[in-house]
Write a protein that holds these residues in place. Structure first.
Motif, PDB file in Angstrom:
ATOM      1  N   ASN A   1       0.824  -1.207   0.000  1.00  0.00           N
ATOM      2  CA  ASN A   1       0.000   0.000   0.000  1.00  0.00           C
ATOM      3  C   ASN A   1       0.857   1.255   0.000  1.00  0.00           C
ATOM      4  O   ASN A   1       0.546   2.236  -0.683  1.00  0.00           O
ATOM      5  CB  ASN A   1      -0.933   0.005   1.208  1.00  0.00           C
ATOM      6  CG  ASN A   1      -2.029  -1.021   1.076  1.00  0.00           C
ATOM      7  OD1 ASN A   1      -2.299  -1.513  -0.018  1.00  0.00           O
ATOM      8  ND2 ASN A   1      -2.650  -1.350   2.192  1.00  0.00           N
ATOM      9  N   ARG A   2       1.944   1.236   0.768  1.00  0.00           N
ATOM     10  CA  ARG A   2       2.835   2.397   0.818  1.00  0.00           C
ATOM     11  C   ARG A   2       3.439   2.662  -0.558  1.00  0.00           C
ATOM     12  O   ARG A   2       3.476   3.810  -1.026  1.00  0.00           O
ATOM     13  CB  ARG A   2       3.936   2.162   1.854  1.00  0.00           C
ATOM     14  CG  ARG A   2       4.764   3.398   2.120  1.00  0.00           C
ATOM     15  CD  ARG A   2       5.839   3.173   3.169  1.00  0.00           C
ATOM     16  NE  ARG A   2       5.254   2.717   4.426  1.00  0.00           N
ATOM     17  CZ  ARG A   2       5.677   1.679   5.114  1.00  0.00           C
ATOM     18  NH1 ARG A   2       6.691   0.964   4.676  1.00  0.00           N
ATOM     19  NH2 ARG A   2       5.113   1.327   6.236  1.00  0.00           N
ATOM     20  N   ALA A   3       3.898   1.607  -1.221  1.00  0.00           N
ATOM     21  CA  ALA A   3       4.483   1.768  -2.560  1.00  0.00           C
ATOM     22  C   ALA A   3       3.434   2.270  -3.552  1.00  0.00           C
ATOM     23  O   ALA A   3       3.730   3.151  -4.378  1.00  0.00           O
ATOM     24  CB  ALA A   3       5.062   0.441  -3.031  1.00  0.00           C
TER      25      ALA A   3
ATOM     26  N   LEU B   1       2.738   5.946  -2.842  1.00  0.00           N
ATOM     27  CA  LEU B   1       3.877   6.774  -3.254  1.00  0.00           C
ATOM     28  C   LEU B   1       3.885   6.965  -4.765  1.00  0.00           C
ATOM     29  O   LEU B   1       4.209   8.052  -5.258  1.00  0.00           O
ATOM     30  CB  LEU B   1       5.193   6.143  -2.786  1.00  0.00           C
ATOM     31  CG  LEU B   1       5.563   6.413  -1.332  1.00  0.00           C
ATOM     32  CD1 LEU B   1       6.781   5.570  -0.947  1.00  0.00           C
ATOM     33  CD2 LEU B   1       5.854   7.880  -1.112  1.00  0.00           C
ATOM     34  N   LEU B   2       3.548   5.932  -5.514  1.00  0.00           N
ATOM     35  CA  LEU B   2       3.500   6.062  -6.970  1.00  0.00           C
ATOM     36  C   LEU B   2       2.353   6.957  -7.422  1.00  0.00           C
ATOM     37  O   LEU B   2       2.507   7.770  -8.332  1.00  0.00           O
ATOM     38  CB  LEU B   2       3.354   4.682  -7.617  1.00  0.00           C
ATOM     39  CG  LEU B   2       4.613   3.842  -7.689  1.00  0.00           C
ATOM     40  CD1 LEU B   2       4.281   2.449  -8.188  1.00  0.00           C
ATOM     41  CD2 LEU B   2       5.635   4.483  -8.592  1.00  0.00           C
ATOM     42  N   GLU B   3       1.195   6.795  -6.785  1.00  0.00           N
ATOM     43  CA  GLU B   3       0.010   7.528  -7.226  1.00  0.00           C
ATOM     44  C   GLU B   3      -0.007   8.983  -6.761  1.00  0.00           C
ATOM     45  O   GLU B   3      -0.305   9.881  -7.540  1.00  0.00           O
ATOM     46  CB  GLU B   3      -1.254   6.821  -6.725  1.00  0.00           C
ATOM     47  CG  GLU B   3      -1.507   5.488  -7.384  1.00  0.00           C
ATOM     48  CD  GLU B   3      -1.854   5.605  -8.853  1.00  0.00           C
ATOM     49  OE1 GLU B   3      -2.585   6.535  -9.218  1.00  0.00           O
ATOM     50  OE2 GLU B   3      -1.379   4.774  -9.633  1.00  0.00           O
ATOM     51  N   THR B   4       0.288   9.215  -5.478  1.00  0.00           N
ATOM     52  CA  THR B   4       0.112  10.556  -4.917  1.00  0.00           C
ATOM     53  C   THR B   4       1.409  11.205  -4.469  1.00  0.00           C
ATOM     54  O   THR B   4       1.437  12.408  -4.241  1.00  0.00           O
ATOM     55  CB  THR B   4      -0.833  10.509  -3.709  1.00  0.00           C
ATOM     56  OG1 THR B   4      -0.239   9.701  -2.683  1.00  0.00           O
ATOM     57  CG2 THR B   4      -2.179   9.928  -4.087  1.00  0.00           C
ATOM     58  N   GLY B   5       2.460  10.434  -4.290  1.00  0.00           N
ATOM     59  CA  GLY B   5       3.707  10.999  -3.786  1.00  0.00           C
ATOM     60  C   GLY B   5       3.778  11.025  -2.272  1.00  0.00           C
ATOM     61  O   GLY B   5       4.743  11.513  -1.694  1.00  0.00           O
ATOM     62  N   GLU B   6       2.747  10.518  -1.588  1.00  0.00           N
ATOM     63  CA  GLU B   6       2.732  10.410  -0.128  1.00  0.00           C
ATOM     64  C   GLU B   6       2.584   8.944   0.251  1.00  0.00           C
ATOM     65  O   GLU B   6       2.175   8.123  -0.559  1.00  0.00           O
ATOM     66  CB  GLU B   6       1.574  11.219   0.451  1.00  0.00           C
ATOM     67  CG  GLU B   6       1.691  12.708   0.178  1.00  0.00           C
ATOM     68  CD  GLU B   6       0.496  13.465   0.705  1.00  0.00           C
ATOM     69  OE1 GLU B   6      -0.401  12.832   1.312  1.00  0.00           O
ATOM     70  OE2 GLU B   6       0.451  14.681   0.512  1.00  0.00           O
ATOM     71  N   THR B   7       2.877   8.633   1.502  1.00  0.00           N
ATOM     72  CA  THR B   7       2.834   7.225   1.914  1.00  0.00           C
ATOM     73  C   THR B   7       1.416   6.727   2.113  1.00  0.00           C
ATOM     74  O   THR B   7       1.171   5.533   2.037  1.00  0.00           O
ATOM     75  CB  THR B   7       3.604   7.015   3.231  1.00  0.00           C
ATOM     76  OG1 THR B   7       3.003   7.814   4.241  1.00  0.00           O
ATOM     77  CG2 THR B   7       5.067   7.354   3.071  1.00  0.00           C
ATOM     78  N   GLY B   8       0.469   7.591   2.405  1.00  0.00           N
ATOM     79  CA  GLY B   8      -0.911   7.163   2.610  1.00  0.00           C
ATOM     80  C   GLY B   8      -1.199   6.727   4.029  1.00  0.00           C
ATOM     81  O   GLY B   8      -2.324   6.373   4.354  1.00  0.00           O
ATOM     82  N   GLU B   9      -0.204   6.743   4.897  1.00  0.00           N
ATOM     83  CA  GLU B   9      -0.425   6.376   6.288  1.00  0.00           C
ATOM     84  C   GLU B   9      -0.731   7.613   7.104  1.00  0.00           C
ATOM     85  O   GLU B   9      -0.348   8.731   6.743  1.00  0.00           O
ATOM     86  CB  GLU B   9       0.811   5.671   6.848  1.00  0.00           C
ATOM     87  CG  GLU B   9       1.052   4.329   6.229  1.00  0.00           C
ATOM     88  CD  GLU B   9       2.164   3.574   6.928  1.00  0.00           C
ATOM     89  OE1 GLU B   9       2.697   4.060   7.933  1.00  0.00           O
ATOM     90  OE2 GLU B   9       2.493   2.489   6.458  1.00  0.00           O
TER      91      GLU B   9
END
Length: 151
Positions: free
Chosen positions: A12-14, A17-25
């Motif tokens: 999910n982190r990867a 990072l690819l989609e938004t540039g943030e980790t999402g956590e």
């Protein structure tokens, strides 16, 4: 189960990072608990801000409080306990190295050094050779004690 969770979290982190540039956590912060220990807490989203929420303020008041002296007293003893644990762990690894060298004197020393990097393997090799343990391999501890008493 925890391994699966870490794999899913990495995926999910990867992806984020690819989609938004943030980790999402969720972001978090290191806070000091009432014992003086640092712990990581993830930020939460509240309908009412913490400062205006009566229930949260009442829970905060009910939390145990400790003075600076009590925290330093606890932290000093906690660090001593951590050092004792680390020292016992090192001793356990040293005994493992000695046991391996006694039972398998022809083992690969480089592999032993890689497996136990914090133990000085060369020191125990010279120590075992100087005490002439090659002739005493296979004897029990009681027999070794008897031999040392006679000398």
């Amino acid at each position: 189960m925890s391994n699966i969770e870490t794999v899913v979290r990495e995926r999910n982190r990867a992806y984020y990072l690819l989609e938004t540039g943030e980790t999402g956590e969720r972001p978090g912060a290191e806070i000091e608990n009432f014992l003086g220990l640092q712990e990581y807490v993830q930020h939460k989203e509240y309908a009412v801000p913490e400062k205006e929420n009566k229930e949260y303020l009442e829970e905060k008041e009910a939390e145990p409080k400790s003075s600076h002296e009590e925290k330093t007293w606890f932290l000093r003893r906690w660090r001593v306990k951590q050092r004792k644990f680390a020292r016992a762990e090192l001793r356990r690894k040293q005994f493992e190295v000695i046991h391996i060298l006694r039972n398998f004197p022809d083992c690969d020393k480089e592999v032993l050094k890689e497996k136990y990097p914090e133990v000085n393997v060369d020191r125990y090799i010279t120590r075992l050779k100087s005490r002439n343990y090659e002739n005493l391999i296979g004897l029990s501890i009681h027999q070794l004690r008897c031999l040392t008493r006679k000398i």
